[in-house]
Write a protein that holds these residues in place. Sequence first.
Motif, PDB file in Angstrom:
ATOM      1  N   TYR A   1       0.827  -1.209   0.000  1.00  0.00           N
ATOM      2  CA  TYR A   1       0.000   0.000   0.000  1.00  0.00           C
ATOM      3  C   TYR A   1       0.865   1.266   0.000  1.00  0.00           C
ATOM      4  CZ  TYR A   1      -2.927  -3.756   1.706  1.00  0.00           C
ATOM      5  OH  TYR A   1      -3.555  -4.964   1.837  1.00  0.00           O
TER       6      TYR A   1
ATOM      7  N   ILE B   1       1.893   3.358  -2.252  1.00  0.00           N
ATOM      8  CA  ILE B   1       1.528   4.540  -3.049  1.00  0.00           C
ATOM      9  C   ILE B   1       0.512   5.387  -2.300  1.00  0.00           C
ATOM     10  CG2 ILE B   1       0.519   5.332  -5.222  1.00  0.00           C
ATOM     11  CD1 ILE B   1       1.625   2.756  -6.512  1.00  0.00           C
TER      12      ILE B   1
ATOM     13  N   ASP C   1      -1.485  -1.209  -4.048  1.00  0.00           N
ATOM     14  CA  ASP C   1      -0.546  -0.801  -5.102  1.00  0.00           C
ATOM     15  C   ASP C   1      -0.889  -1.451  -6.436  1.00  0.00           C
ATOM     16  OD1 ASP C   1       0.829   0.758  -3.315  1.00  0.00           O
ATOM     17  OD2 ASP C   1       2.476  -0.665  -3.016  1.00  0.00           O
TER      18      ASP C   1
ATOM     19  N   ASN D   1      -1.032   0.131 -10.152  1.00  0.00           N
ATOM     20  CA  ASN D   1      -0.126  -0.380 -11.187  1.00  0.00           C
ATOM     21  C   ASN D   1      -0.856  -0.667 -12.486  1.00  0.00           C
ATOM     22  OD1 ASN D   1       1.768  -2.366  -8.765  1.00  0.00           O
ATOM     23  ND2 ASN D   1       1.858  -0.175  -9.222  1.00  0.00           N
TER      24      ASN D   1
ATOM     25  N   ASN E   1       2.995   3.820 -10.544  1.00  0.00           N
ATOM     26  CA  ASN E   1       3.891   2.917  -9.823  1.00  0.00           C
ATOM     27  C   ASN E   1       4.551   3.542  -8.606  1.00  0.00           C
ATOM     28  OD1 ASN E   1       3.661   0.627 -11.704  1.00  0.00           O
ATOM     29  ND2 ASN E   1       4.657   2.028 -13.147  1.00  0.00           N
TER      30      ASN E   1
END
Length: 519
Positions: free
Chosen positions: A197, A199, A233, A237, A242
Motif C-alpha cells: 500500500y 503509493i 498498489d 499499477n 507505480n
Amino acid sequence: MKKIFYILNLVVVVLAFNSCKEPERIAGFEDAEQMSIYDYIQENKEEFSDFLAIMEVGGIDKTLSAYNPNGNEYTLFLPSNKAIDNFIKTTEGISSVNDILKNPEYAAAFARFHVVNMGVHTQDFPFGAFPEPTLSEDYLTVSFIIETDTSYYKINNQAAVSFPNIEVSNGYIHLIETALKPITFTSYGWLTENSGYSIFKGALEITGVNKLIDFNTKENENSVPVTLLIEPDRVYNQMGINTVEDLARYISPEDNNYTSVTNPLYNYCSYHVLSGGRYINDFEGIATNYTTLSEIPLNINGLGNDLLINLGKQVFDTIITGLDTTIIDYIGFLYDESNITTQSGAIHLIDRVLEQVTPSRAISTFEFWEEPLLNEYRTENGQYLIEDKNSLYTIKWEGADLFFTEKGDEQTSAWGNDYLEIDGDFKLSYEIPKIIQGKYKVFLGAERFNSTNALIEVYIDGKKVSSLIDLSQGGSSNNPFQRIELGTIDFKKYETHKVEVIPLIPGRFLWDYIRFEPL
C-alpha cells in the motif's frame, strides 16, 4: 455479483458447520450446556491450558463462570495451546506464553479481546462487525473465505474458525486456529505495518492526511472513528501508476502545494476517509451519500447484490461476451481483504482508483450518530439522562432534561430502536451533517401515541418547514413511532444545517430521526 456468491457459499458454510460432529479430542461435550465457558475450558484444560492460565492472570475467569449481566450471554473465540503457539510464532516481542503471563495488563487485554459481549451462533454471524464489542471494547469482524475445496469463517482476517457452536450455559464457544492479535495500531499504523500500500500511504504522508487517521478512539472519548478506503498498489499499477510521484502527477499535475486543503491530491486523500466507523454490513440495504473529510461526500449503493461506490459516475470497463455487453461504471470492494478493525475505525480495500466526482443527491436519514456519547449508550439497553450539555456537539437543548433511550433487541417501531426524549417547555436543535444541495422532501420520525405529547413546529436553518404537528395522536399501540411529512426545502449549498423543534404546547417529545428524500 461477487457478494451474492459469498452469500450462497455462506449457506454452505452454515450447513457444513451445523452438520459437524464433535471431535473426540473435546471431552464432555454432551454436558456442555450445563457448563459455563470457564467450566468447559477447565474440563478440557489439557488442550486449552495456556488460554486458561492467561484468562486467570487477566482476571476474567470469574466473568466467564457467570451469566452476562447484560442478558446477552458471551461468545468466546477459544485458541488451543497450538493456536497460541501459532500466535507466538508471528508476534514480535513474545517468545513464549510466559511472556504473556508475566504481564497481567497484556494478559487481561489478550483474554478480553477474545470474548464478544453477546452470545452468537454462526448462523447469526454478520458480514462485517459483531453488533456488540469484546470485553476489551473492541469490535471483531467476520469474513467468509471461499476456496476451491472449502469455505470457512475467519475472524479479524486473522483466525479461521476450526470448530464452531459449542453451546454452554452462558453463551457459545468457537474454536480458532490461531489466537487473535489485540488491536494495537491506528489506521495509519496499519498502513505502515503492511506492505502493498506504499503509493496511497505516500500520498497520505505528503498531504498530511495521515495525521487525520492516526489516533486511538479509546484515548479520546470525544474522537469520532473513521472509515478508510484504500487502493492496493496493484490497483494503481494497472493504470501505470507505480510511485506516489506518479499519483501526484495524475491527480494534481499543476499544483504541488499538497498540504493545502484546496489541493487536488489533498482532497483525493481526504475523500477516501469517511466520517464514522463502518463495516461491510453497515453499507447494506441503503443507497446514500457518506460524509468524507474532503469538501464533497461519497456515494455507496448497497441495495443490490454488491456494494457499488459512485455508481454511474465513471465508466471503467466494457465487457462484451457474445451478444451481451456489461459496463463497469462503479468501484467495488475487495471483500476478502476488507473489514479491518483499527484503533481509529475500519479499513476496506477497493478495486479501482477512487477519484472525486460530482455527487448525486440521495436519501439521507440522520439519527444522531455523530455523537460519541450516544454511540457509547447504544452498546447497552437503558434510558440515560444527559447531564452535561457540553458532552454533545450537534445537539443543543434548554428548558427540560434530555434523555437518550436505547431499546436494543426489544421490538419497537423506532427506526433504530433508540431515540431522544424530552418533556416540558423545551427547545431542541440538531446540527445535521453536510447534505448535497438541492430540493428535498423532509420527514420527521417521532412518537405519536401519548396524550401528554407536545404540539410542535419544525424549523430548518431558521425557516419553518412544517405546519403544527399534534404528537398526541396519529400513532397506535403497535406503531407509536410515525413517519411525519413536514414539507419541502431547497438547500443552496453543500453544508451543515440546523434542525429545530419548538413546542407551541409544551409536553413530551420522542425524536427518532430526521430524513431528507430528493425531489
